[in-house]
Design a protein around this motif. Sequence first.
Motif, PDB file in Angstrom:
ATOM      1  N   CYS A  19      38.782  37.513  32.410  1.00  0.00           N
ATOM      2  CA  CYS A  19      38.945  37.665  33.674  1.00  0.00           C
ATOM      3  C   CYS A  19      40.436  37.794  33.644  1.00  0.00           C
ATOM      4  N   THR A  20      41.238  37.208  32.267  1.00  0.00           N
ATOM      5  CA  THR A  20      42.691  37.475  32.542  1.00  0.00           C
ATOM      6  C   THR A  20      43.221  38.383  32.510  1.00  0.00           C
ATOM      7  N   MET A  22      42.179  41.290  34.049  1.00  0.00           N
ATOM      8  CA  MET A  22      41.133  41.750  35.412  1.00  0.00           C
ATOM      9  C   MET A  22      41.390  41.974  36.951  1.00  0.00           C
ATOM     10  N   GLN A  26      37.585  43.386  40.264  1.00  0.00           N
ATOM     11  CA  GLN A  26      36.933  43.042  38.869  1.00  0.00           C
ATOM     12  C   GLN A  26      36.267  41.659  38.556  1.00  0.00           C
ATOM     13  N   GLN A  27      37.118  40.872  38.718  1.00  0.00           N
ATOM     14  CA  GLN A  27      37.059  39.516  38.507  1.00  0.00           C
ATOM     15  C   GLN A  27      36.335  38.954  40.074  1.00  0.00           C
ATOM     16  N   SER A  31      32.333  37.368  38.338  1.00  0.00           N
ATOM     17  CA  SER A  31      32.508  36.057  38.905  1.00  0.00           C
ATOM     18  C   SER A  31      30.877  36.073  39.589  1.00  0.00           C
TER      19      SER A  31
END
Length: 75
Positions: A19-20, A22, A26-27, A31
Amino acid sequence: MKRLQLFAAVLTAAGVIGCTSMSAQQQGTVSGAAIGAAAGAGIAAISGGSGWTGAAVGAVAGGVAGNIKGSRQQK
């Protein structure tokens, strides 16, 4: 059951690590799908249903909810 728990743990870890770079939407989608899959599998296992079906339904529902939440955070 242990394979399903391992799968859920790996899926969650991959979602968090990836997720870094995104966007918030999108995260939220990733998630939500990971959390939904784990919850769906757990609920299905408790109720005596198919863990894979529960995980699939939970992933879809969680992904949709996460996408909506992420898009609202992005604005």
